[in-house]
Design an enzyme around this catalytic site. Structure first.
Site, PDB file in Angstrom:
ATOM      1  N   SER A   1       0.888  -0.711   0.062  1.00 28.37           N
ATOM      2  CA  SER A   1      -0.046   0.194   0.065  1.00 28.37           C
ATOM      3  C   SER A   1       1.044   1.165   0.016  1.00 28.37           C
ATOM      4  O   SER A   1       1.602   1.011   0.512  1.00 28.37           O
ATOM      5  CB  SER A   1      -1.007  -0.040   1.506  1.00 28.37           C
ATOM      6  OG  SER A   1      -1.651   1.278   1.820  1.00 28.37           O
TER       7      SER A   1
ATOM      8  N   TYR B   1      -1.724  -0.273   9.899  1.00 28.85           N
ATOM      9  CA  TYR B   1      -1.250  -0.980   8.892  1.00 28.85           C
ATOM     10  C   TYR B   1      -0.751  -0.343   8.510  1.00 28.85           C
ATOM     11  O   TYR B   1       0.342  -1.298   7.416  1.00 28.85           O
ATOM     12  CB  TYR B   1      -2.500  -0.207   8.261  1.00 28.85           C
ATOM     13  CG  TYR B   1      -2.703  -0.526   6.452  1.00 28.85           C
ATOM     14  CD1 TYR B   1      -3.965  -1.917   6.144  1.00 28.85           C
ATOM     15  CD2 TYR B   1      -2.872   0.263   6.021  1.00 28.85           C
ATOM     16  CE1 TYR B   1      -3.865  -1.906   5.323  1.00 28.85           C
ATOM     17  CE2 TYR B   1      -3.186   0.156   4.400  1.00 28.85           C
ATOM     18  CZ  TYR B   1      -3.643  -1.430   4.309  1.00 28.85           C
ATOM     19  OH  TYR B   1      -3.447  -1.666   2.441  1.00 28.85           O
TER      20      TYR B   1
END
Length: 265
Positions: A152, A166
């Site tokens: 990501s 995350y």
């Protein structure tokens, strides 16, 4: 070989085998479809048997060579069972490993619990690391193989609103990409990661339902829209195939220009 045939072969996955984790929804489902459409035989997993059955029916209806099983790769025993099934299915070798599974819990850093930490880091990072270890003999046996991580843009170099757990897990995947690429290159194993920005997946749509937030995301994206899962999947398929035979250790952003925009009013 005819030049046209040689060119087409560089973008074909005929004769290749692949394992895709989290292959029933979102980017994972799109990756399975893309690899199959290019000729690969694909084994996939999901935590839910119901999701596996539904995906199998859909893929097989399209004529794809697929198999799958229910397995939570965040846990040791299901991971090992999955890799054994893949080894049996593909004769002890594997060309492509796509570590796709991921989850997120959005909270201020001071509010994360021990369970939150375990859930996010185990699912996003530990599962991928352990599967790489387990699959290495199969990937080496294939002779020329590829590992892909679904990372990501939250993994850096910029900070973004995604939650620190995350972001930490994705940053670790980006570094793991580099280390494994160097360490395992002599075994014929290439390692790359793809770093999407907001993509129309079930996980992302949980926050994109907030239209005000969605508008902020779109305004931060030079291309002015949310990505589709197929647009991420096509990049993964390229990196997995012979057309990217000299590409390893890279994290490629699929973000509509978000990560290069900076302050550009």
């Amino acid at each position: 070989m005819d030049p046209t045939a040689a060119l087409k072969a560089r973008f074909s996955l005929e004769g290749k085998t692949a394992l895709v984790t989290g292959g029933t929804k979102g980017i994972g489902q799109a990756v399975v479809a893309e690899l199959c459409a290019l000729g690969a035989k694909v084994y996939f997993c999901s935590r839910s048997q119901q999701d596996v059955d539904a995906a199998l029916a859909s893929f097989q209806q399209q004529g794809y060579a697929v198999a799958g099983m229910a397995a939570d790769v965040a846990n040791k025993e299901p991971r090992e069972q999955l890799v054994q099934q893949v080894s049996d299915a593909f004769g002890g070798s594997l060309h492509i490993l796509v570590n796709n599974v991921g989850t997120n819990i959005r909270k201020p850093t001071s509010e994360f619990t021990d369970q939150d930490y375990s859930t996010v880091l185990t699912t996003n990072l530990e599962s991928a690391f352990k599967l790489c270890q387990l699959c290495r003999p199969l990937l080496k046996a294939a002779g020329s193989s590829s590992i892909l991580f679904n990372s990501s843009v939250a993994g850096g170099p910029l900070a973004m609103f995604s939650g620190t757990l995350y972001a930490m897990s994705k940053a670790a995947l980006n570094q793991l990409t580099k280390n494994l690429a160097v360490e395992w290159a002599p075994d014929g194993i290439r390692v790359n990661s793809v770093a999407p920005w907001y993509t129309a997946t079930p996980l992302a749509m949980q926050v994109l339902q907030d239209k005000e937030f969605e508008a902020k995301v779109v305004s931060a994206t030079p291309m002015g829209r949310i990505a589709q899962p197929s647009e991420v999947a096509s990049v993964m398929a390229f990196l997995a195939g012979p057309g990217a035979a000299f590409v390893t250790g890279q994290t490629l952003a699929v973000d509509g220009g978000y990560s290069v925009k900076g302050f550009y009013p």
